[in-house]
Design an enzyme around this catalytic site. Structure first.
Site, PDB file in Angstrom:
ATOM      1  N   CYS A 111       3.957  -2.326 -13.806  1.00  0.00           N
ATOM      2  CA  CYS A 111       2.979  -1.094 -13.234  1.00  0.00           C
ATOM      3  C   CYS A 111       3.865  -0.065 -13.100  1.00  0.00           C
ATOM      4  O   CYS A 111       3.482   1.050 -13.075  1.00  0.00           O
ATOM      5  CB  CYS A 111       2.114  -1.798 -11.957  1.00  0.00           C
ATOM      6  SG  CYS A 111       1.270  -3.120 -12.016  1.00  0.00           S
ATOM      7  N   HIS A 258       0.692   4.760  -8.161  1.00  0.00           N
ATOM      8  CA  HIS A 258       0.074   3.688  -8.823  1.00  0.00           C
ATOM      9  C   HIS A 258      -1.048   3.416  -8.306  1.00  0.00           C
ATOM     10  O   HIS A 258      -0.984   3.252  -6.912  1.00  0.00           O
ATOM     11  CB  HIS A 258       1.058   2.799  -9.074  1.00  0.00           C
ATOM     12  CG  HIS A 258       0.451   1.402  -9.225  1.00  0.00           C
ATOM     13  ND1 HIS A 258      -0.321   1.434 -10.473  1.00  0.00           N
ATOM     14  CD2 HIS A 258       0.596  -0.007  -8.960  1.00  0.00           C
ATOM     15  CE1 HIS A 258      -0.574  -0.040 -10.697  1.00  0.00           C
ATOM     16  NE2 HIS A 258      -0.029  -0.633  -9.680  1.00  0.00           N
ATOM     17  N   ASN A 288      -7.198  -1.307 -11.416  1.00  0.00           N
ATOM     18  CA  ASN A 288      -5.547  -1.159 -11.572  1.00  0.00           C
ATOM     19  C   ASN A 288      -5.413  -1.635 -12.806  1.00  0.00           C
ATOM     20  O   ASN A 288      -5.568  -2.685 -13.271  1.00  0.00           O
ATOM     21  CB  ASN A 288      -5.094  -2.325 -10.379  1.00  0.00           C
ATOM     22  CG  ASN A 288      -3.472  -2.656 -10.803  1.00  0.00           C
ATOM     23  OD1 ASN A 288      -2.910  -1.634 -11.654  1.00  0.00           O
ATOM     24  ND2 ASN A 288      -2.897  -3.419  -9.897  1.00  0.00           N
TER      25      ASN A 288
HETATM   26  O1  UT7 Z   1      -0.104  -3.436  -9.539  1.00  0.00           O
HETATM   27  C1  UT7 Z   1       0.235  -4.353  -8.651  1.00  0.00           C
HETATM   28  C2  UT7 Z   1      -0.313  -5.296  -8.380  1.00  0.00           C
HETATM   29  N1  UT7 Z   1      -0.875  -5.846  -7.131  1.00  0.00           N
HETATM   30  C3  UT7 Z   1      -1.218  -5.425  -5.936  1.00  0.00           C
HETATM   31  O2  UT7 Z   1      -0.851  -4.110  -5.803  1.00  0.00           O
HETATM   32  C4  UT7 Z   1      -1.655  -6.443  -5.047  1.00  0.00           C
HETATM   33  C5  UT7 Z   1      -1.320  -5.948  -3.534  1.00  0.00           C
HETATM   34  N2  UT7 Z   1      -2.228  -6.742  -2.729  1.00  0.00           N
HETATM   35  C6  UT7 Z   1      -3.617  -6.370  -2.548  1.00  0.00           C
HETATM   36  O3  UT7 Z   1      -3.947  -5.569  -2.682  1.00  0.00           O
HETATM   37  C7  UT7 Z   1      -4.376  -7.707  -1.504  1.00  0.00           C
HETATM   38  O4  UT7 Z   1      -3.410  -8.369  -1.105  1.00  0.00           O
HETATM   39  C8  UT7 Z   1      -5.431  -8.276  -2.495  1.00  0.00           C
HETATM   40  C9  UT7 Z   1      -6.539  -7.251  -2.645  1.00  0.00           C
HETATM   41  C10 UT7 Z   1      -4.961  -8.677  -3.560  1.00  0.00           C
HETATM   42  C11 UT7 Z   1      -6.190  -9.350  -1.420  1.00  0.00           C
HETATM   43  O5  UT7 Z   1      -6.376  -8.745  -0.076  1.00  0.00           O
HETATM   44  P1  UT7 Z   1      -5.810  -9.241   1.168  1.00  0.00           P
HETATM   45  O6  UT7 Z   1      -6.344  -8.548   2.496  1.00  0.00           O
HETATM   46  O7  UT7 Z   1      -4.642  -9.485   1.279  1.00  0.00           O
HETATM   47  O8  UT7 Z   1      -6.633 -10.584   1.331  1.00  0.00           O
HETATM   48  P2  UT7 Z   1      -6.349 -12.131   1.386  1.00  0.00           P
HETATM   49  O9  UT7 Z   1      -5.359 -12.623   0.060  1.00  0.00           O
HETATM   50  O10 UT7 Z   1      -5.358 -12.190   2.490  1.00  0.00           O
HETATM   51  O11 UT7 Z   1      -7.510 -13.187   1.370  1.00  0.00           O
HETATM   52  C12 UT7 Z   1      -8.308 -12.909   2.608  1.00  0.00           C
HETATM   53  C13 UT7 Z   1      -9.644 -13.791   2.499  1.00  0.00           C
HETATM   54  C14 UT7 Z   1      -9.114 -15.234   1.671  1.00  0.00           C
HETATM   55  O12 UT7 Z   1     -10.210 -16.276   2.624  1.00  0.00           O
HETATM   56  P3  UT7 Z   1      -9.738 -17.091   3.681  1.00  0.00           P
HETATM   57  O13 UT7 Z   1      -8.612 -17.933   3.396  1.00  0.00           O
HETATM   58  O14 UT7 Z   1      -9.481 -15.858   4.632  1.00  0.00           O
HETATM   59  O15 UT7 Z   1     -10.934 -17.805   4.005  1.00  0.00           O
HETATM   60  C15 UT7 Z   1      -9.497 -15.241   0.452  1.00  0.00           C
HETATM   61  O16 UT7 Z   1      -9.791 -16.334  -0.139  1.00  0.00           O
HETATM   62  O17 UT7 Z   1     -10.306 -13.466   1.276  1.00  0.00           O
HETATM   63  C16 UT7 Z   1     -10.474 -14.206   0.417  1.00  0.00           C
HETATM   64  N3  UT7 Z   1     -10.705 -13.683  -0.789  1.00  0.00           N
HETATM   65  C17 UT7 Z   1     -11.832 -13.152  -1.473  1.00  0.00           C
HETATM   66  N4  UT7 Z   1     -13.077 -13.031  -0.900  1.00  0.00           N
HETATM   67  C18 UT7 Z   1     -14.110 -12.500  -1.567  1.00  0.00           C
HETATM   68  C19 UT7 Z   1      -9.802 -13.255  -1.916  1.00  0.00           C
HETATM   69  N5  UT7 Z   1     -10.419 -12.914  -3.005  1.00  0.00           N
HETATM   70  C20 UT7 Z   1     -11.726 -12.557  -2.692  1.00  0.00           C
HETATM   71  C21 UT7 Z   1     -12.729 -12.191  -3.310  1.00  0.00           C
HETATM   72  N6  UT7 Z   1     -13.885 -11.767  -2.790  1.00  0.00           N
HETATM   73  N7  UT7 Z   1     -12.501 -11.485  -4.599  1.00  0.00           N
END
Ligand code: UT7
Length: 332
Positions: A111, A258, A288
């Site tokens: 990225c 980004h 993204n």
């Molecule tokens: O270009 C560079 C690439 N990457 C990035 O910049 C990514 C940086 N990270 C992020 O943007 C965030 O960490 C994410 C958007 C990927 C995830 O958001 P988060 O607030 O960190 O969520 P999380 O991974 O802590 O997940 C929270 C909950 C989990 O459920 P439990 O364990 O709390 O029951 C996940 O299983 O949300 C669940 N979850 C979803 N639920 C509905 C994860 N993905 C999804 C989804 N829909 N798509």
């Protein structure tokens, strides 16, 4: 010597995929995706390839710059999703657009790729090796994504953005007294965190390998680790780039970051104590697109007349590697 971007271009696949469309594939919802990422929809390639999107973006950038493909001396394509390992995508673009005199190669900094390509082109031009360069970020990440993994498939989109960079021996001073060109550059890498965002190509395979391992061909990410890295490293490298150039956030008209997650952008603005209205966003419409996010946003702003001659911009990105960088420049 002035180095400036004289043309920008972009290309997006026709197919729009909304959050509700993805909710038909995996257990997710429009609300969750919008609240956690800011993304509402993205474009997904059904016919286009990384090189076809890159070539379209380059043609648009050259048209804006009023240049022909034969004028191009250097092409750098930043991509982490090329359709071929060889030849490189930049050589495909060179052939597609007819830039016969150009030297062409790819660069992979995920990225951060477009920013690294811009800085590489800047260094070549500054060293006097070339007078101009086409720099491109192009990705078809949709083929590297496990569409049954909700933590990944909601985040990414496909697309390409390009910029034509030229040099002139005469310094160009804007009405506001600012000198056109790049004012500072910061680039960084932390390979020790490489596995937080990875995608394996293929493992060792030859007649002498005892056991050929099956490879998972999809993107794997520890989202929270990448989030922590971005919210710490992006403001830090922007601050360093500003310090190097002798400016503060008040001297900046636009922060073109980004586009990974709206919460990351808001956090960066807060840490820099900068006005959030200076941080344009298009991730709600395109998701993204890795190396393509910065040049596509730059092209949209440029074509909408939202960047004026003399504006001072910060471009900053982060991504797999892990890599990060920031540039301060005055638009010409
Ligand atoms: O270009 C560079 C690439 N990457 C990035 O910049 C990514 C940086 N990270 C992020 O943007 C965030 O960490 C994410 C958007 C990927 C995830 O958001 P988060 O607030 O960190 O969520 P999380 O991974 O802590 O997940 C929270 C909950 C989990 O459920 P439990 O364990 O709390 O029951 C996940 O299983 O949300 C669940 N979850 C979803 N639920 C509905 C994860 N993905 C999804 C989804 N829909 N798509």
């Amino acid at each position: 010597m002035t180095i400036k971007i004289t043309g920008t271009g972009s290309a997006l696949p026709e197919k729009t995929v909304t959050n509700s469309d993805i909710a038909k594939l995996v257990d997710t919802s429009d609300d969750w995706i919008r609240e956690r990422t800011g993304i509402s929809e993205r474009r997904i390639a059904t016919n286009d390839t990384v090189s076809s999107l890159a070539s379209k973006a380059c043609t648009n950038a050259l048209e804006m710059a009023g240049r022909n493909a034969e004028d191009v001396e250097l092409i750098i394509v930043a991509t982490c999703s090329p359709e071929f390992l060889l030849p490189c995508c930049a050589c495909q673009v060179q052939s597609d657009i007819g830039a016969h005199k150009a030297v062409a190669f790819d660069l992979n900094a995920a990225c951060s790729g477009f920013l690294f390509a811009l800085n590489t082109a800047y260094a070549y031009v500054q060293a006097g090796l070339y007078k101009n360069a086409l720099i491109v970020g192009s990705e078809v990440l949709s083929k590297l994504i496990d569409w049954t993994d909700r933590s990944i498939c909601v985040l990414f989109g496909d697309g390409a953005g390009a910029a034509f960079v030229e040099t002139s021996d005469i310094d160009e001073i804007c009405e506001n007294g600012r000198k056109v060109g790049v004012e500072s550059i910061v680039m960084g890498s932390d390979g020790t965190k490489g596995m937080t965002l990875s995608c394996m190509e293929r493992g060792l395979a030859n007649p002498y390998v005892e056991k050929i391992e099956k490879v998972n061909p999809y993107v794997h990410m520890d989202g929270q680790e990448v989030y922590k890295f971005a919210t710490r490293q992006v403001p830090a490298c922007i601050s360093t780039a500003l310090e190097k150039a002798g400016f503060t956030t008040d001297d900046i008209d636009l922060f073109v970051l980004h586009q990974a997650n709206i919460r990351i952008i808001e956090s960066v603005a807060k840490r820099l104590k900068a006005d959030i209205s200076k941080f344009p966003v298009n991730l709600n419409r395109v998701g993204n697109m890795s190396s393509a996010t910065i040049p596509v946003l730059l092209d949209e702003l440029n074509r909408d007349g939202k960047i004026k001659k003399g504006d001072r911009l910060v471009l900053s990105g982060f991504g797999a590697g892990l890599t990060y960088g920031a540039s301060v420049l005055v638009w010409g």
